[in-house]
Enzyme design. Structure first.
Site, PDB file in Angstrom:
ATOM      1  N   SER A   1      -8.764 -11.428   3.570  1.00 32.38           N
ATOM      2  CA  SER A   1      -8.133 -10.145   3.288  1.00 32.38           C
ATOM      3  C   SER A   1      -9.168  -9.036   3.231  1.00 32.38           C
ATOM      4  O   SER A   1     -10.324  -9.268   2.863  1.00 32.38           O
ATOM      5  CB  SER A   1      -7.411 -10.249   1.939  1.00 32.38           C
ATOM      6  OG  SER A   1      -6.750  -9.053   1.608  1.00 32.38           O
TER       7      SER A   1
ATOM      8  N   LYS B   1     -13.056  -5.432   6.519  1.00 32.91           N
ATOM      9  CA  LYS B   1     -13.730  -4.199   6.085  1.00 32.91           C
ATOM     10  C   LYS B   1     -14.816  -4.437   5.028  1.00 32.91           C
ATOM     11  O   LYS B   1     -15.651  -3.578   4.782  1.00 32.91           O
ATOM     12  CB  LYS B   1     -12.694  -3.205   5.529  1.00 32.91           C
ATOM     13  CG  LYS B   1     -12.150  -3.552   4.145  1.00 32.91           C
ATOM     14  CD  LYS B   1     -11.127  -2.544   3.638  1.00 32.91           C
ATOM     15  CE  LYS B   1     -10.625  -2.906   2.247  1.00 32.91           C
ATOM     16  NZ  LYS B   1      -9.518  -2.116   1.766  1.00 32.91           N
TER      17      LYS B   1
ATOM     18  N   LYS C   1       1.999  -9.255  -2.187  1.00 37.53           N
ATOM     19  CA  LYS C   1       1.317  -9.186  -3.495  1.00 37.53           C
ATOM     20  C   LYS C   1       1.058  -7.746  -3.916  1.00 37.53           C
ATOM     21  O   LYS C   1       0.945  -6.850  -3.071  1.00 37.53           O
ATOM     22  CB  LYS C   1       0.004  -9.968  -3.467  1.00 37.53           C
ATOM     23  CG  LYS C   1      -1.037  -9.381  -2.546  1.00 37.53           C
ATOM     24  CD  LYS C   1      -2.343 -10.151  -2.625  1.00 37.53           C
ATOM     25  CE  LYS C   1      -3.286  -9.630  -3.687  1.00 37.53           C
ATOM     26  NZ  LYS C   1      -3.784  -8.251  -3.430  1.00 37.53           N
TER      27      LYS C   1
ATOM     28  N   GLN D   1      -4.082 -11.782   5.147  1.00 35.81           N
ATOM     29  CA  GLN D   1      -3.419 -10.678   4.452  1.00 35.81           C
ATOM     30  C   GLN D   1      -3.805  -9.351   5.085  1.00 35.81           C
ATOM     31  O   GLN D   1      -4.985  -9.110   5.350  1.00 35.81           O
ATOM     32  CB  GLN D   1      -3.897 -10.639   3.012  1.00 35.81           C
ATOM     33  CG  GLN D   1      -3.046 -11.437   2.082  1.00 35.81           C
ATOM     34  CD  GLN D   1      -3.530 -11.375   0.649  1.00 35.81           C
ATOM     35  OE1 GLN D   1      -3.090 -12.162  -0.142  1.00 35.81           O
ATOM     36  NE2 GLN D   1      -4.394 -10.461   0.284  1.00 35.81           N
TER      37      GLN D   1
ATOM     38  N   HIS E   1      -8.898 -15.524  -2.698  1.00 33.87           N
ATOM     39  CA  HIS E   1      -9.585 -14.653  -1.737  1.00 33.87           C
ATOM     40  C   HIS E   1     -11.014 -15.165  -1.543  1.00 33.87           C
ATOM     41  O   HIS E   1     -11.747 -15.335  -2.533  1.00 33.87           O
ATOM     42  CB  HIS E   1      -9.686 -13.229  -2.294  1.00 33.87           C
ATOM     43  CG  HIS E   1      -8.396 -12.493  -2.298  1.00 33.87           C
ATOM     44  ND1 HIS E   1      -8.264 -11.237  -1.779  1.00 33.87           N
ATOM     45  CD2 HIS E   1      -7.167 -12.828  -2.761  1.00 33.87           C
ATOM     46  CE1 HIS E   1      -7.022 -10.818  -1.922  1.00 33.87           C
ATOM     47  NE2 HIS E   1      -6.331 -11.771  -2.527  1.00 33.87           N
TER      48      HIS E   1
ATOM     49  N   GLY F   1      -3.334  -2.133   4.968  1.00 38.85           N
ATOM     50  CA  GLY F   1      -3.330  -1.045   5.957  1.00 38.85           C
ATOM     51  C   GLY F   1      -2.922  -1.533   7.335  1.00 38.85           C
ATOM     52  O   GLY F   1      -2.235  -0.821   8.080  1.00 38.85           O
TER      53      GLY F   1
ATOM     54  N   HIS G   1      -7.100 -13.235  -7.109  1.00 33.66           N
ATOM     55  CA  HIS G   1      -7.864 -12.145  -6.504  1.00 33.66           C
ATOM     56  C   HIS G   1      -9.240 -12.151  -7.156  1.00 33.66           C
ATOM     57  O   HIS G   1      -9.424 -12.750  -8.224  1.00 33.66           O
ATOM     58  CB  HIS G   1      -7.120 -10.826  -6.755  1.00 33.66           C
ATOM     59  CG  HIS G   1      -7.606  -9.690  -5.908  1.00 33.66           C
ATOM     60  ND1 HIS G   1      -8.749  -8.982  -6.208  1.00 33.66           N
ATOM     61  CD2 HIS G   1      -7.100  -9.144  -4.785  1.00 33.66           C
ATOM     62  CE1 HIS G   1      -8.924  -8.041  -5.283  1.00 33.66           C
ATOM     63  NE2 HIS G   1      -7.939  -8.119  -4.402  1.00 33.66           N
TER      64      HIS G   1
ATOM     65  N   ASP H   1      -1.471  -4.925  -5.495  1.00 30.06           N
ATOM     66  CA  ASP H   1      -2.902  -4.718  -5.340  1.00 30.06           C
ATOM     67  C   ASP H   1      -3.578  -4.892  -6.695  1.00 30.06           C
ATOM     68  O   ASP H   1      -2.932  -4.896  -7.742  1.00 30.06           O
ATOM     69  CB  ASP H   1      -3.188  -3.343  -4.725  1.00 30.06           C
ATOM     70  CG  ASP H   1      -4.281  -3.461  -3.669  1.00 30.06           C
ATOM     71  OD1 ASP H   1      -5.198  -4.270  -3.857  1.00 30.06           O
ATOM     72  OD2 ASP H   1      -4.223  -2.725  -2.665  1.00 30.06           O
ATOM     73  N   GLU H   2      -4.904  -5.020  -6.679  1.00 31.53           N
ATOM     74  CA  GLU H   2      -5.607  -5.404  -7.906  1.00 31.53           C
ATOM     75  C   GLU H   2      -5.574  -4.336  -8.995  1.00 31.53           C
ATOM     76  O   GLU H   2      -5.712  -4.657 -10.172  1.00 31.53           O
ATOM     77  CB  GLU H   2      -7.062  -5.801  -7.593  1.00 31.53           C
ATOM     78  CG  GLU H   2      -8.010  -4.663  -7.188  1.00 31.53           C
ATOM     79  CD  GLU H   2      -7.833  -4.213  -5.746  1.00 31.53           C
ATOM     80  OE1 GLU H   2      -7.136  -4.899  -4.984  1.00 31.53           O
ATOM     81  OE2 GLU H   2      -8.377  -3.150  -5.392  1.00 31.53           O
TER      82      GLU H   2
ATOM     83  N   LYS I   1       0.863  -1.195   0.000  1.00 36.57           N
ATOM     84  CA  LYS I   1       0.000   0.000   0.000  1.00 36.57           C
ATOM     85  C   LYS I   1       0.887   1.228   0.000  1.00 36.57           C
ATOM     86  O   LYS I   1       1.970   1.186   0.570  1.00 36.57           O
ATOM     87  CB  LYS I   1      -0.911   0.010   1.242  1.00 36.57           C
ATOM     88  CG  LYS I   1      -1.885  -1.140   1.312  1.00 36.57           C
ATOM     89  CD  LYS I   1      -3.127  -0.887   0.513  1.00 36.57           C
ATOM     90  CE  LYS I   1      -3.999  -2.142   0.461  1.00 36.57           C
ATOM     91  NZ  LYS I   1      -5.227  -2.015  -0.257  1.00 36.57           N
TER      92      LYS I   1
HETATM   93  C1  RUB Z   1      -6.878  -5.257   1.214  1.00 39.11           C
HETATM   94  C2  RUB Z   1      -7.279  -5.056  -0.194  1.00 39.11           C
HETATM   95  C3  RUB Z   1      -7.721  -6.272  -0.979  1.00 39.11           C
HETATM   96  C4  RUB Z   1      -9.024  -6.767  -0.483  1.00 39.11           C
HETATM   97  C5  RUB Z   1      -9.936  -7.502  -1.438  1.00 39.11           C
HETATM   98  O1  RUB Z   1      -6.313  -4.075   1.761  1.00 39.11           O
HETATM   99  O2  RUB Z   1      -7.233  -3.999  -0.726  1.00 39.11           O
HETATM  100  O3  RUB Z   1      -7.698  -6.057  -2.336  1.00 39.11           O
HETATM  101  O4  RUB Z   1      -8.618  -7.680   0.422  1.00 39.11           O
HETATM  102  O5  RUB Z   1     -11.028  -8.087  -0.746  1.00 39.11           O
HETATM  103  P1  RUB Z   1      -6.392  -3.732   3.329  1.00 39.11           P
HETATM  104  P2  RUB Z   1     -11.431  -9.611  -0.820  1.00 39.11           P
HETATM  105  O6  RUB Z   1      -5.732  -4.864   4.062  1.00 39.11           O
HETATM  106  O7  RUB Z   1      -5.661  -2.436   3.485  1.00 39.11           O
HETATM  107  O8  RUB Z   1      -7.846  -3.617   3.665  1.00 39.11           O
HETATM  108  O9  RUB Z   1     -10.279 -10.387  -0.314  1.00 39.11           O
HETATM  109  O10 RUB Z   1     -12.613  -9.698   0.082  1.00 39.11           O
HETATM  110  O11 RUB Z   1     -11.740  -9.909  -2.237  1.00 39.11           O
END
Ligand code: RUB
Length: 400
Positions: free
Chosen positions: A327, A297, A166, A349, A290, A352, A257, A168-169, A140
């Site tokens: 995650s 969150k 990893k 995972q 995932h 933040g 992902h 990020d998407e 991040k």
């Molecule tokens: C996590 C983040 C991931 C999400 C995807 O960041 O951005 O892309 O996990 O969600 P952070 P999911 O740890 O800062 O929140 O795994 O539910 O598809």
């Protein structure tokens, strides 16, 4: 030959009976349409879909529909989806419909599946004896860091104790952080961390791209040193996962992902639940997927999630298991609830929850590992934090 069975929740339109609505699904996805047909030869009848039952549930109904296996083209996941999860979502006779799960016969599950699976990934990391959960991080901010700064963050996370890093998407191959330069920089710094710590740390470069470029992109990333690759299964498709997993030159774990999944999975009334998607990812050969968290969150359905993870890990047609990934919004204070809810065959995972630690990424990674160690030793995080500063500071910031 056993049929394919699909399980749906649905709510019929107010002027339609539940039985007619369920039959409309079976007809649309097999041999029927909205009217009778002059082209319907007798020999076609064997391919008709059948409704096994319609039972009330909450504001709607549950139905089990059988589709003759002959309708499916073995090995073609895109075609499977066009039957069990196709036009039916738009049918006017239903106000809503959600695909909950699918039961496939052996003829349709003859896929190679994951190359590594949980066991293979554990062997790479060296946790096959301790069987502890893996800790991962998403670099991040999501986008914006230069390759050099990305590599520095990766180095700090690795030094602090993560097993897996990893992209990020939304980070692929943008100008501010080109893929090849990023992978070379990250792997150079990870090599340092690996020789300092004596541990293996995986880095999954996000190779999501146009269908005809994904394999090439993954090969390039591996040439530059990547020891894992990541792909977004909903935006790129199941065939992207298959292509990566089946390519002999891509001998690294495939991290899957699922960005955009919630457009399908989130509504309890309409869309596609995570479970059938999880089955298809396992068939397609994803090594890590995932599936969500119990306390993070994103919107979460703990009961569904536990069964989704079971679908990835239980014995199923001799396919290797897939490592479930929890995650989204995790931090050290949430480790205990995640592990008690989801078990220890899991990758936790935190983005933040590591890079937001008041003392930085290395301390954040250490705090996550300490929270995992506390759980494995059967000690409460608060108790463990008395002798582990990084964890104490994380709990002070984020609580539980
Ligand atoms: C996590 C983040 C991931 C999400 C995807 O960041 O951005 O892309 O996990 O969600 P952070 P999911 O740890 O800062 O929140 O795994 O539910 O598809």
């Amino acid at each position: 030959m056993a049929d394919v069975t699909a399980f749906y929740y649905f709510e019929p339109r107010s002027d339609t009976t539940p039985e007619i609505a369920a039959q409309a699904i079976a007809d649309e996805e097999t041999t029927g349409t909205w009217t009778d047909l002059t082209t319907r030869a007798d020999y076609i009848k064997r391919l008709d879909g059948t409704v096994e039952c319609v039972e009330p549930l909450g504001e709607g109904y549950i139905t089990k529909i059988h589709y003759p296996t002959e309708i499916f083209e073995p090995g073609n996941i895109a075609q499977y989806l066009s039957v069990v999860a196709g036009n039916l979502f738009g049918l006017g006779r239903l106000d809503s419909v959600r695909l909950l799960d699918i039961d496939l016969p052996p003829e349709l599950t003859a896929f190679k599946g994951p190359k590594f699976g949980i066991e293979g990934v554990r062997k790479l990391i060296g946790t096959e004896r301790t069987l502890r959960p893996h800790v991962g991080t998403i670099i991040k901010p999501k986008v914006g860091l230069t390759p050099k700064d990305t590599a520095e963050v990766a180095y700090l996370a690795a030094s602090g104790g993560v097993d897996f890093i990893k992209d990020d998407e939304t980070l692929t191959n943008q100008k501010f952080c080109p893929l090849t330069e990023r992978v070379e920089s990250v792997m150079a710094r990870l090599d340092e961390a690996m020789s300092e710590t004596g541990r293996t740390i995986l880095y999954a470069a996000n190779v999501s791209d146009r269908a005809d470029r994904i394999v090439e992109r993954a090969e390039k990333a591996i040439e530059c040193g990547a020891n894992a690759v990541m792909v977004d299964v909903i935006t790129c498709g199941f065939s992207a996962v298959e292509a990566l997993s089946e390519e002999s030159g891509i001998n690294v774990p495939v991290h899957v992902h699922r960005t955009m999944h919630a457009a399908m999975t989130r509504s309890k009334k309409h869309g596609i639940a995570m479970r059938p998607l999880a089955r298809l990812v396992r068939m397609a050969g994803g090594d890590q997927l995932h599936t969500g968290t119990v306390s993070g969150k994103m919107g979460n359905y703990p009961l569904e999630l536990k069964k989704d993870n079971k679908v990835l890990t239980e014995d199923w047609f001799k396919l290797k298991s897939v490592f479930p990934v929890a995650s989204g919004g995790l931090h050290p204070g949430k480790v205990q609830s995640e592990l008690s809810g989801l078990g220890t065959d899991i990758i936790l995972q935190a983005g933040g929850g590591i890079h937001g630690h008041p003392e930085g990424t290395k301390a954040g990674a250490a705090a996550m590992r300490q929270a995992v160690d506390a759980f494995m030793e059967g000690v409460s995080p608060e108790e463990y934090a008395k002798n582990h500063n990084e964890l104490r500071i994380a709990l002070e910031k984020w609580g539980k």
